[in-house]
Design an enzyme around this catalytic site. Structure first.
Site, PDB file in Angstrom:
ATOM      1  N   ASP A 339      22.008  11.802 -10.319  1.00 57.26           N
ATOM      2  CA  ASP A 339      21.067  12.096 -11.377  1.00 57.26           C
ATOM      3  C   ASP A 339      21.681  12.912 -12.546  1.00 57.26           C
ATOM      4  O   ASP A 339      22.981  13.405 -12.309  1.00 57.26           O
ATOM      5  CB  ASP A 339      19.715  12.780 -11.167  1.00 57.26           C
ATOM      6  CG  ASP A 339      19.828  14.317 -10.201  1.00 57.26           C
ATOM      7  OD1 ASP A 339      21.062  14.508  -9.787  1.00 57.26           O
ATOM      8  OD2 ASP A 339      18.967  15.088 -10.293  1.00 57.26           O
ATOM      9  N   ASP A 705      24.044   1.814   3.405  1.00 59.76           N
ATOM     10  CA  ASP A 705      24.850   1.965   2.069  1.00 59.76           C
ATOM     11  C   ASP A 705      24.323   1.166   0.744  1.00 59.76           C
ATOM     12  O   ASP A 705      24.792   0.353   0.590  1.00 59.76           O
ATOM     13  CB  ASP A 705      26.203   1.519   2.439  1.00 59.76           C
ATOM     14  CG  ASP A 705      27.292   1.577   1.174  1.00 59.76           C
ATOM     15  OD1 ASP A 705      26.987   2.654   0.413  1.00 59.76           O
ATOM     16  OD2 ASP A 705      28.497   1.068   1.217  1.00 59.76           O
TER      17      ASP A 705
HETATM   18  O1  9MR Z   1      20.394  17.976  -1.216  1.00 65.35           O
HETATM   19  C1  9MR Z   1      18.797  18.396  -1.436  1.00 65.35           C
HETATM   20  C2  9MR Z   1      18.262  18.501  -0.104  1.00 65.35           C
HETATM   21  O2  9MR Z   1      18.580  19.344   0.609  1.00 65.35           O
HETATM   22  C3  9MR Z   1      16.490  18.406  -0.132  1.00 65.35           C
HETATM   23  O3  9MR Z   1      16.040  18.266   0.996  1.00 65.35           O
HETATM   24  C4  9MR Z   1      16.221  17.179  -1.130  1.00 65.35           C
HETATM   25  C5  9MR Z   1      14.728  17.255  -1.543  1.00 65.35           C
HETATM   26  O4  9MR Z   1      14.228  18.508  -2.250  1.00 65.35           O
HETATM   27  O5  9MR Z   1      17.006  17.193  -2.623  1.00 65.35           O
HETATM   28  C6  9MR Z   1      18.349  17.053  -2.097  1.00 65.35           C
HETATM   29  O6  9MR Z   1      19.030  17.422  -3.297  1.00 65.35           O
HETATM   30  C7  9MR Z   1      18.697  16.261  -4.408  1.00 65.35           C
HETATM   31  C8  9MR Z   1      18.090  16.886  -5.758  1.00 65.35           C
HETATM   32  O7  9MR Z   1      16.852  17.242  -5.434  1.00 65.35           O
HETATM   33  C9  9MR Z   1      18.290  15.987  -6.969  1.00 65.35           C
HETATM   34  N1  9MR Z   1      19.580  15.884  -7.166  1.00 65.35           N
HETATM   35  C10 9MR Z   1      20.141  14.937  -6.088  1.00 65.35           C
HETATM   36  C11 9MR Z   1      20.142  15.990  -4.763  1.00 65.35           C
HETATM   37  C12 9MR Z   1      20.806  15.057  -3.612  1.00 65.35           C
HETATM   38  O8  9MR Z   1      19.865  14.102  -3.094  1.00 65.35           O
END
Ligand code: 9MR
Length: 842
Positions: A339, A705
Site C-alpha cells: 500500500d 502466491d
Molecule cells: O503486519 C501487520 C500485521 O501484524 C497485522 O496483524 C495486520 C492487521 O492489522 O496488519 C499488518 O500490517 C499491514 C498494515 O496494516 C498495512 N500495510 C501492510 C501491512 C502488511 O500486511
C-alpha cells in the site's frame, strides 16, 4: 478501491434483471464470503465515513447524513468470480431506520464501474428480504457487490444479513502444486552447515535415500528418520540427514520413496547475495523520489507523493478532521508494504533491524553495495538507505509550540483504500496525518537514539539532530504515556494498534542508555518489568512486541549496564528455547504454534536472529548451525515446496501483494524485485482470495502466491529487514580464531583518550603477520598509534602489525596503543575483534 466515485458515469449494462424466484441459480455454489457475519465483518469493507460493526450476527453501520450521492457511502465485498452466461441469484435481508431507498449493485470494481445488477431496494424499519437474478455478460475474477447508502440529508442506521450470491461455476477446489514429496532447501546448503530434508510419505518405517550429483551419480546414501504426523502440515513425514556430505557442487538431488527432490547446490556462496538483495528492496519502496531505471532496470517510476497531481501529498499533509490544525511536510520515507501508507511503528522496527545488522558487523556493509543514488558518497549504502526513512520519522514529530509537541504521529496514509494496480504517483487519494501515539513516539526515540551513535562518524550534525529528537520524544512519551492508537482507525491504511506500550518504553530507554550512558535511562531499564521477564515468545517478536529489540541490543552493543552478564545469558536462554522447538519440528522450524500469524515468515526469521545472536555471544557452533538450518524452511523445505523469497530457488513466490510490482494484474509492470520475502502462511486468512481457496487449511498450507491475498502474501519493510539481518549473518564465514584481545582505556580527558591493546595467541601455532579490526560505538577517532599502523574508515578501525611485532608465538602476546579523539557520548571498549578476518576468541 477508488470506490466512492464514478458510479454516475458508469455504463449501465445491466442484464436480465428480474424478481425472484430463481430456482436454477439458487442451487449454484455460494460466491459471497461471510455473508452471515458470524465471524465479524471481514472481508466486507466500507468507505471512510462508515464503521462496520457485527452486531448480533448482522452487519450494521451508522450512515452519516449530509452526503449528496448514493456512492458517497458504500459497503461492499470484492473479488467475486462471475462466469459469462451464468445466471446468479442475489439475496440479502436488510433494515433501515428511518426507512430508506438504497442501491444494491454487482459491478466491475474499476472505472467504468459497469453494473451487472442494479437494484433499488426500499429498506424498512422492520426489515425485509430481497431477491434478484441476473445473467453475467462477461467472465470476471473480481466483480464487487456493493450497497450504496449515501445521498441522505439526515443520518440513519443500516443493518444487513444473509447476503448470498449463488450461481456460476463451482469454485475450484484449490490444490496447490507441491511438486515432489522430497522437500529441500532449493537455494542450497553450506558445505559446513547442517543438511536436512523432509519426505512426505505414507510410510512409517525408515526409507532408503540417495543423494545424486548433477551427473545422476549416487554420492551418498542413508536411511530416513520417521517423525510421525506433523501438526503444522497434517502430513506424515520423515527427515533425511545428509550433513556428512560436504562436497561443493551444483544440481544435487535427493531421492526417497520413489520421488526426487528439486535440484539444489552445496556451496559456501549460497547466501552471498541475500543480504544485499533484501536491502535493495528499500530503494524501490522509496516515496518522494524518482526511482531510476538505470539503477533498477524494470523498476523505474516517477516520484510518488511528491506534491505533483494527481497525488495529494506528502509535502503539506493535514491531519484527519479534528486531530490538528497544522500541516507537515512528511515527504520521503519508504512505503510500508504493497500500500502507499507510511506507519511510524512499522518504520521503527524496520530501521532498528537494519541498523542492528549494520552495528553487528560494520565492516560488512560498504559504500556502493546497493546501487542507490547515494552510492559513492563515502557512506555505507545501508546507512544512506536507512537515513531516507529516518528523515521521514523525524518529520513525523509534532513541532514545538503545538499540542503534543515532541510526540510522533502514528501514521500517514490515504483517506480510503485504493485498488490494485496503482503506481504511487497516480494515487489520487487525500493524505492525512493520524493522531499521535505513545508507541510511535517511542519508536522515534529508539531509532533516533540508535541513529545518533551510528551516523556519528559520517555526519555529526545529523547524529546530533537525532539525539535531540530522541530526547524530546522520550520526554513527550513520559508526559503522555498512554496515548494508544485506535484499533478501529483502519480505513485507507492499517491500524497498527497496540494496547501495551511498556515494551516500547523499555526498548527506547535501552537505546538511549547505550547511546548516552545516562543514569535516567539506565534506571528506567533496570526498573522495567521487561528487563528480567522471559520475553522470548514462541511467536517471535515484531512491531508490536519490542522489548526483545532492547534486550538484544543491551546484550550485543558495548555498554556499561550493571548486571549485563545476565542480559546476555537471557538471550542465550531464549535461543535455547527456540533451538528446542526447532529440533522437535520435523520441518526444522523454530516456530511451533497451533495457528500461524500474519507475517509468520518474518517471525520465524526473528526467532533465528535470537539463535544467531546466541552464536555471536557464545561462539557455540550449535547456534550457528541452527540459524542456518532454519533458513531451509523459507527456501523450500516446507509443505508447499515453495521458496518464499522472490528469485531464490527453482519455484519461488513472485506475486506478493503490491500496487506497483503488480505484474500479475498488468504485464507491463514488474514482479517484486529479487530478494523480497512474502508474509507467509497465516491461519486467519483475512483476505477474500485466501478465504475462498484456503478455508480449513492446516497452518503451513494457509498461503497462496496471489497478488490479492494481502493477508498471506504481502511484502513489507519490516519483513525484509530481518531477512537482510540473517543474510548478513549467514555470509559471515568467519570462524573463531585462537586469539584473545584486551582493550584498555588507560586515561581519558574531555577531548581524547589513551588506549592499550594486547593481542594474545591462545592457539598452538605461530601467528605470522596480523591485522586486527574492530568498530567504535559512536564517533571516536584514532589520532596516532604506536607499535601498529592504524587506519580508520567510518567507525571501522584496522590495526596492522609493525615491522618488529608481526609474529606472535603460541602463548605470547603483542601490545600496541593509540591516542583517540573523543566523540560526545560514552566510549565503552569494543567487544568484537577480528584477526585476519576471523573473530577473536569464542
Ligand atoms: O503486519 C501487520 C500485521 O501484524 C497485522 O496483524 C495486520 C492487521 O492489522 O496488519 C499488518 O500490517 C499491514 C498494515 O496494516 C498495512 N500495510 C501492510 C501491512 C502488511 O500486511
Amino acid at each position: 478501491m477508488t470506490r466512492s466515485r464514478a458510479a454516475l458515469l458508469a455504463l449501465l449494462t445491466m442484464v436480465a434483471l428480474s424478481p425472484a424466484p430463481a430456482h436454477a441459480a439458487d442451487e449454484g455454489p455460494e460466491q459471497i464470503v461471510n455473508g452471515t457475519f458470524d465471524t465479524g465483518t471481514a472481508p466486507w469493507w466500507g468507505t471512510a465515513n462508515v464503521t462496520l460493526t457485527s452486531t448480533g450476527g448482522r452487519l450494521c453501520a451508522d450512515v452519516p447524513g449530509g452526503t449528496a450521492n448514493p456512492w458517497d457511502v458504500i459497503i461492499g465485498q470484492n473479488d467475486l468470480p462471475l462466469v459469462a452466461g451464468e445466471t446468479y441469484a442475489y439475496r440479502f435481508s436488510a433494515q433501515a431506520n428511518p426507512a430508506k431507498v438504497a442501491k444494491a449493485l454487482v459491478q466491475l470494481p474499476v472505472d467504468p464501474w459497469t453494473q451487472y445488477l442494479s437494484a433499488s431496494p426500499q429498506l424498512s424499519v422492520s426489515g425485509d428480504t430481497y431477491a434478484y437474478t441476473f445473467t453475467a455478460p462477461v467472465s470476471l475474477p473480481n466483480a464487487q457487490v456493493v450497497f450504496q447508502l449515501g445521498g441522505s440529508a439526515e443520518p440513519w442506521s443500516f443493518c444487513m444479513d444473509d447476503v448470498s450470491l449463488k450461481g456460476g461455476a463451482e469454485p475450484d477446489v484449490y490444490e496447490p502444486d507441491t511438486g515432489p514429496r522430497v522437500r529441500v532447501n532449493m537455494v542450497g546448503y553450506l558445505p559446513s552447515g547442517p543438511k536436512e530434508a523432509t519426505v512426505v510419505t505414507t510410510e512409517t518405517g525408515p526409507l532408503e535415500w540417495e543423494l545424486k550429483d548433477a551427473g545422476k551419480e549416487t554420492v551418498a546414501t542413508g536411511r530416513s528418520l520417521p517423525r510421525g504426523v506433523d501438526a503444522s502440515s497434517g502430513q506424515n513425514v520423515q527427515t533425511i540427514d545428509f550433513g556428512s556430505y560436504v562436497k561443493p557442487g551444483e544440481g544435487y538431488t535427493l531421492t526417497a520413496d520413489g520421488e526426487t527432490s528439486r535440484p539444489f547446490d552445496i556451496s559456501a556462496g549460497v547466501y552471498d547475495d541475500l543480504s544485499s538483495d533484501a536491502l535493495k528492496l528499500y530503494y524501490t519502496q522509496r516515496s518522494g523520489i524518482e526511482i531510476l531505471d538505470s539503477l533498477r532496470p524494470g523498476y523505474g517510476r516517477p516520484a510518488g507523493h511528491a506534491g505533483v497531481a494527481p497525488n495529494q501529498g506528502d509535502v503539506a499533509v493535514p491531519c484527519q478532521p479534528g486531530v490538528c490544525d497544522y500541516t507537515l511536510n512528511v515527504k520521503g520515507g519508504w512505503y510500508d508494504a504493497g500500500d502507499h501508507g507510511k506507519y511510524v511503528v512499522n518504520a521503527g522496527v524496520s530501521v532498528y533491524q537494519l541498523l542492528s545488522a549494520y552495528e553487528r558487523d560494520k565492516a560488512a556493509f560498504t559504500d556502493r553495495q546497493l546501487n542507490i543514488p547515494e552510492s559513492g558518497n563515502g557512506v555505507p549504502d545501508v546507512l544512506d538507505e536507512v537515513r531516507w526513512e529516518q528523515e521521514f520519522l523525524l518529520s513525523m514529530q509534532v513541532p514545538d509550540g503545538e499540542r503534543f509537541e515532541g510526540m510522533a504521529h502514528h501514521k500517514i496514509h490515504d483517506r480510503a483504500w485504493t485498488g490494485l494496480p496503482l503506481l504511487p504517483h497516480l494515487d489520487p487519494q487525500p493524505r492525512e496525518l493520524h493522531p499521535t501515539s505513545t508507541a510511535a513516539t517511542l519508536n522515534l526515540a529508539a531509532t533516533a537514539a540508535q541513529a545518533a551513535r551510528l551516523f556519528a562518524p559520517y555526519d555529526a550534525a545529523f547524529a546530533a539532530r537525532n539525539l535531540k529528537a530522541a530526547r524530546k520524544a522520550w520526554a513527550a512519551a513520559k508526559a503522555n504515556p498512554a496515548r494508544l492508537a485506535d484499533p478501529n482507525d483502519g480505513i485507507g491504511g492499517g491500524a497498527y494498534p497496540d494496547t501495551d506500550v511498556s515494551d516500547e518504553f523499555y526498548w527506547a530507554a535501552a537505546e538511549l542508555f547505550i547511546t548516552t550512558g545516562e543514569k535516567e535511562f539506565r534506571d528506567f531499564v533496570l526498573a522495567s518489568p521487561h528487563h528480567e521477564a522471559d520475553v522470548w515468545l514462541e511467536r517471535g517478536f515484531d512491531w508490536g512486541h519490542t522489548a526483545q529489540l532492547g534486550r538484544l541490543d543491551l546484550a550485543t552493543v558495548p555498554n556499561a549496564l550493571p548486571g549485563r552478564d545476565k542480559v546476555r545469558a537471557s538471550v542465550v536462554a531464549g535461543a535455547d528455547k527456540y533451538l528446542a522447538v526447532q529440533q522437535a519440528h520435523p520441518y526444522g522450524i523454530p516456530y511451533d504454534v497451533p495457528d500461524y500469524d500474519w507475517g509468520s515468515n518474518h517471525l520465524i526469521v526473528n526467532n533465528l536472529i535470537v539463535i544467531a545472536t546466541a552464536y555471536d555471544l557464545t561462539g557455540e557452533e550449535k547456534y550457528r548451525q541452527a540459524a542456518r538450518q532454519g533458513m531451509d524452511y523459507l527456501f523450500g523445505r516446507n509443505a508447499l515446496n515453495l521458496s518464499y523469497v522472490t528469485g531464490y530457488g527453482e519455484v519461488a513466490a513472485k506475486n506478493q501483494h503490491s500496487r506497483w510490482y503488480a505484474n500479475q494484474l498488468d504485464p507491463a509492470l514488474p514482479n517484486p524485485p529479487r530478494g523480497t520475502l512474502a508474509g507467509g502462511p497465516n491461519s486467519s486468512i483475512q483476505d477474500p482470495v485466501a478465504q475462498r481457496l484456503l478455508r480449513g487449511c492446516k497452518p503451513q498450507f494457509c498461503y497462496v502466491d496471489d497478488i490479492e491475498s494481502w493477508s498471506t502474501n504481502e511484502l513489507t519493510i519490516n519483513w525484509n529487514a530481518p531477512l537482510a539481518w540473517i543474510g548478513s549473518f549467514l555470509t559471515d564465514r568467519s570462524g573463531r580464531s585462537d586469539c584473545r584481545v584486551r582493550y584498555t582505556v588507560h586515561g581519558s580527558w574531555p577531548s581524547g583518550f589513551n588506549t592499550q591493546v594486547v593481542i594474545e595467541n591462545t592457539g598452538d601455532t605461530t601467528i605470522d603477520g596480523w591485522s586486527l579490526r574492530w568498530s567504535f560505538l559512536g564517533g571516536q577517532r584514532v589520532d596516532r598509534a604506536w607499535n601498529a599502523a592504524v587506519t580508520q574508515s567510518g567507525a571501522v578501525v584496522t590495526a596492522r602489525h609493525a615491522a618488529g611485532n608481526s609474529r606472535i608465538k603460541p602463548g605470547r602476546s603483542v601490545t600496541f596503543g593509540f591516542l583517540g579523539i573523543n566523540a560526545p557520548g560514552p566510549n565503552p571498549a569494543p567487544e568484537v575483534f577480528h584477526m585476519n578476518g576471523d573473530r577473536c576468541g569464542g
